[in-house]
Design a protein around this motif. Structure first.
Motif, PDB file in Angstrom:
ATOM      1  N   UNK A  61       1.581  -5.088   2.365  1.00  0.00           N
ATOM      2  CA  UNK A  61       1.407  -5.308   0.930  1.00  0.00           C
ATOM      3  C   UNK A  61       2.482  -4.566   0.126  1.00  0.00           C
ATOM      4  N   UNK A  86       8.436  -1.401   2.727  1.00  0.00           N
ATOM      5  CA  UNK A  86       8.000  -0.030   2.456  1.00  0.00           C
ATOM      6  C   UNK A  86       6.487   0.009   2.313  1.00  0.00           C
ATOM      7  N   UNK A  87       5.833   0.912   3.034  1.00  0.00           N
ATOM      8  CA  UNK A  87       4.371   1.020   2.944  1.00  0.00           C
ATOM      9  C   UNK A  87       3.991   1.554   1.555  1.00  0.00           C
ATOM     10  N   UNK A  88       3.024   0.923   0.891  1.00  0.00           N
ATOM     11  CA  UNK A  88       2.660   1.367  -0.462  1.00  0.00           C
ATOM     12  C   UNK A  88       1.914   2.696  -0.507  1.00  0.00           C
ATOM     13  N   UNK A  89       1.482   3.192   0.639  1.00  0.00           N
ATOM     14  CA  UNK A  89       0.788   4.489   0.612  1.00  0.00           C
ATOM     15  C   UNK A  89       1.767   5.659   0.523  1.00  0.00           C
ATOM     16  N   UNK A  90       2.693   5.762   1.459  1.00  0.00           N
ATOM     17  CA  UNK A  90       3.576   6.931   1.509  1.00  0.00           C
ATOM     18  C   UNK A  90       5.060   6.582   1.487  1.00  0.00           C
ATOM     19  N   UNK A  91       5.372   5.289   1.399  1.00  0.00           N
ATOM     20  CA  UNK A  91       6.769   4.906   1.286  1.00  0.00           C
ATOM     21  C   UNK A  91       7.546   4.892   2.592  1.00  0.00           C
TER      22      UNK A  91
ATOM     23  N   UNK B  65      10.683   7.983  -3.368  1.00  0.00           N
ATOM     24  CA  UNK B  65       9.721   6.905  -3.134  1.00  0.00           C
ATOM     25  C   UNK B  65       9.056   6.478  -4.440  1.00  0.00           C
ATOM     26  N   UNK B  70       8.544   2.486  -4.199  1.00  0.00           N
ATOM     27  CA  UNK B  70       7.995   2.196  -2.879  1.00  0.00           C
ATOM     28  C   UNK B  70       6.503   2.476  -2.783  1.00  0.00           C
ATOM     29  N   UNK B  71       6.051   3.584  -3.377  1.00  0.00           N
ATOM     30  CA  UNK B  71       4.644   3.939  -3.226  1.00  0.00           C
ATOM     31  C   UNK B  71       3.839   3.409  -4.394  1.00  0.00           C
ATOM     32  N   UNK B  72       2.809   2.634  -4.086  1.00  0.00           N
ATOM     33  CA  UNK B  72       2.043   1.986  -5.133  1.00  0.00           C
ATOM     34  C   UNK B  72       0.922   2.867  -5.660  1.00  0.00           C
ATOM     35  N   UNK B 335       2.045  10.737  -3.464  1.00  0.00           N
ATOM     36  CA  UNK B 335       2.780   9.912  -2.497  1.00  0.00           C
ATOM     37  C   UNK B 335       2.686  10.427  -1.078  1.00  0.00           C
ATOM     38  N   UNK B 337      -0.102  11.914   0.402  1.00  0.00           N
ATOM     39  CA  UNK B 337      -1.476  12.312   0.722  1.00  0.00           C
ATOM     40  C   UNK B 337      -1.764  12.164   2.211  1.00  0.00           C
TER      41      UNK B 337
END
Lengths: 125, 371
Positions: A61, A86-91, B65, B70-72, B335, B337
């Motif tokens: 996602x 790029x992973x949306x959690x930690x980039x 990021x 990059x980080x949502x 970002x 966690x």
């Protein structure tokens, strides 16, 4: 949906009509309990597990973008736009083609073969 | 000693799973309406960014990021309601949080001391009004400004009777002088009086004021982020031990957040070794520094380093005495966690159930003032 069986190994699963997966598009599908993202990058199709090997985030996602490299003088370049997921959690960033983590760790996202037949996209999983 | 029965997720633990560092995402726009008194007039221009003033300093380092999008979770999703908090708790499988702040992380660097104190008070009003009074199960930490220890102590006294306030949060990034200075004694005294633990939390941007020359030389976020949290903690913990804060405030519980694990055994052993030879520089102490750390200091886990190195995490937790002083923390929604089950996997098979349950909630339940 299973449309083909082989004796061993992966099974072919219909994902989407090719006409509905334009350049830059993606679809997420669930195949036998696994979430898989299927991407069209410049006309090439790729399938990756939607489960980040870092901490399990929904990597498929995330943003498709390029990545930064440096030339011999250390000046930044931006390369391969649209080919890095790029992973949306930690980039964490992965090569959408190979699933490899681009920071050079041992991590890699599982990838799946994609085929097109009669305008229909299939994943082997 | 291996765990007796299968523990596959923190939900299998027989403890209230506590997250010892879970953040809200407020900015000046959420806090500004709660600023009262003379400082309300001081900040009139901050209600709008068009020529207005943002009182929170930024070191200007660009977080890769975040700036690249990059980080949502950290970029786009603000925690505006108790339901947003619950969503994050469900994602991580945790039962209880003491909410820590967003932009108040930079409060210790606000240049104007009275504005800083007013912003702390305003944040606490926002916290109570928006989250704690709306959801009975939520707790929060009351923020105080290190620039004015006298007003910080008043703030702690004012919040001491709030049953949903579980800790005092001192934004320690950039504090000068470090926290062993006697000017901070009113804060420690007030924490003891209120039976609230003191949380110390740094911020990458804190390097701009406490280590400005090296910060400028880095010129990138990654190295700044790596060193600023543990480096600032090492400065403050070393100074607090040298000047005898835990000896003078024996009931004070001090929590060091967001710097990972490995710096703790290094610093404690190094301090003891120096103390044995140079006790005269820490004359208030009656015992080696490690004994005060064992009894009064606690550490939150995130960002756990070395999870890809087999055996590292369990070994360093044993070296720091983590069965008694380590508290799981996620740092959600920032970002970097950590997920609760990710740390859990490092511990099952290495520690018994009692130690694991202490790390995931038992210790925090004793350290925080949950009531």
């Amino acid at each position: 949906m299973t449309t083909d069986e082989t004796e061993r190994g992966p099974t072919r699963h219909y994902v989407v009509d090719e006409a509905d997966l334009d350049d830059g598009d993606r679809v997420l599908v669930e195949i036998e309990g696994r979430e898989i993202g299927v991407f069209n990058v410049d006309g090439d199709l790729y399938a990756l597990a939607n489960h980040c090997v870092h901490m399990g985030g929904p990597v498929c996602e995330g943003r498709l973008m390029g990545y930064f490299t440096a030339d011999d003088d250390g000046d930044l370049r931006y390369e391969r736009d649209g080919e890095i997921l790029a992973c949306p959690w930690h980039g964490w960033e992965f090569d959408v083609e190979t699933g490899e983590h681009i920071a050079g760790s041992k991590y890699r996202l599982p990838t799946y073969d994609v085929t097109v037949e009669d305008g229909e996209v299939y994943v082997l999983a | 000693m291996p765990t007796q029965t299968a523990v596959r997720s923190v939900e299998d633990l027989n403890t209230t799973v506590v997250d010892a560092d879970f953040h809200l995402t407020e900015g000046i726009e959420e806090i500004r309406p709660y600023v009262d008194g003379p400082m309300e007039k001081m900040l009139v221009g901050s209600s709008s960014y068009s020529g207005g003033v943002n009182p929170y300093p930024s070191s200007g380092d660009l977080h890769p990021s975040v700036v690249t999008g990059r980080t949502r979770v950290f970029n786009e999703e603000k925690l505006a309601t108790p339901a947003d908090v619950r969503e994050g708790m469900d994602l991580l499988g945790i039962d209880r949080v003491s909410l820590d702040p967003g932009i108040q992380l930079a409060l210790g660097m606000v240049h104007h001391d009275q504005v800083a104190a007013a912003l702390a008070t305003a944040y606490n009003e926002y916290l109570l009004d928006t989250f704690l009074s709306e959801d009975d199960g939520l707790y929060g930490s009351a923020v105080v400004a290190p620039q004015r220890p006298d007003l910080a102590a008043e703030e702690i006294d004012d919040r001491a009777d709030e049953s949903s306030v579980a800790a005092v949060f001192l934004p320690s990034g950039g504090v000068n002088p470090p926290l062993g200075d006697r000017r901070y004694d009113p804060i420690y005294d007030a924490c003891e009086r209120a039976d609230l633990p003191l949380l110390l939390h740094n911020v990458s941007g804190g390097a701009i004021t406490s280590f400005p020359i090296q910060h400028q030389a880095f010129g990138r976020h990654m190295p700044t982020h790596v060193v600023s949290h543990p480096m600032q903690h090492m400065v403050n913990l070393t100074h607090m031990l040298t000047t005898g804060v835990p000896e003078r405030f024996p009931d004070l519980r001090i929590v060091f957040q967001e710097a990972g694990l490995g710096w703790v055994p290094y610093l404690v052993n190094r301090l003891d070794y120096e103390y044995y030879g140079q006790r005269q520089d820490a004359p208030v102490l009656k015992r080696p520094p490690s004994e005060y750390v064992d009894e009064q200091c606690y550490f939150t886990s995130q960002p756990v380093e070395g999870m890809d190195k087999p055996g590292y995490v369990a070994q360093v937790i044993r070296l720091m005495g983590g069965e008694h002083n380590l508290m799981f923390a996620s740092d959600y929604p920032h970002h970097d966690f950590d997920h609760a089950d990710d740390l859990l996997r490092q511990l099952t098979g290495e520690f018994d159930r009692k130690a694991i349950e202490a790390i995931f909630g038992g210790t925090a339940t004793e350290v925080y003032r949950f009531r």
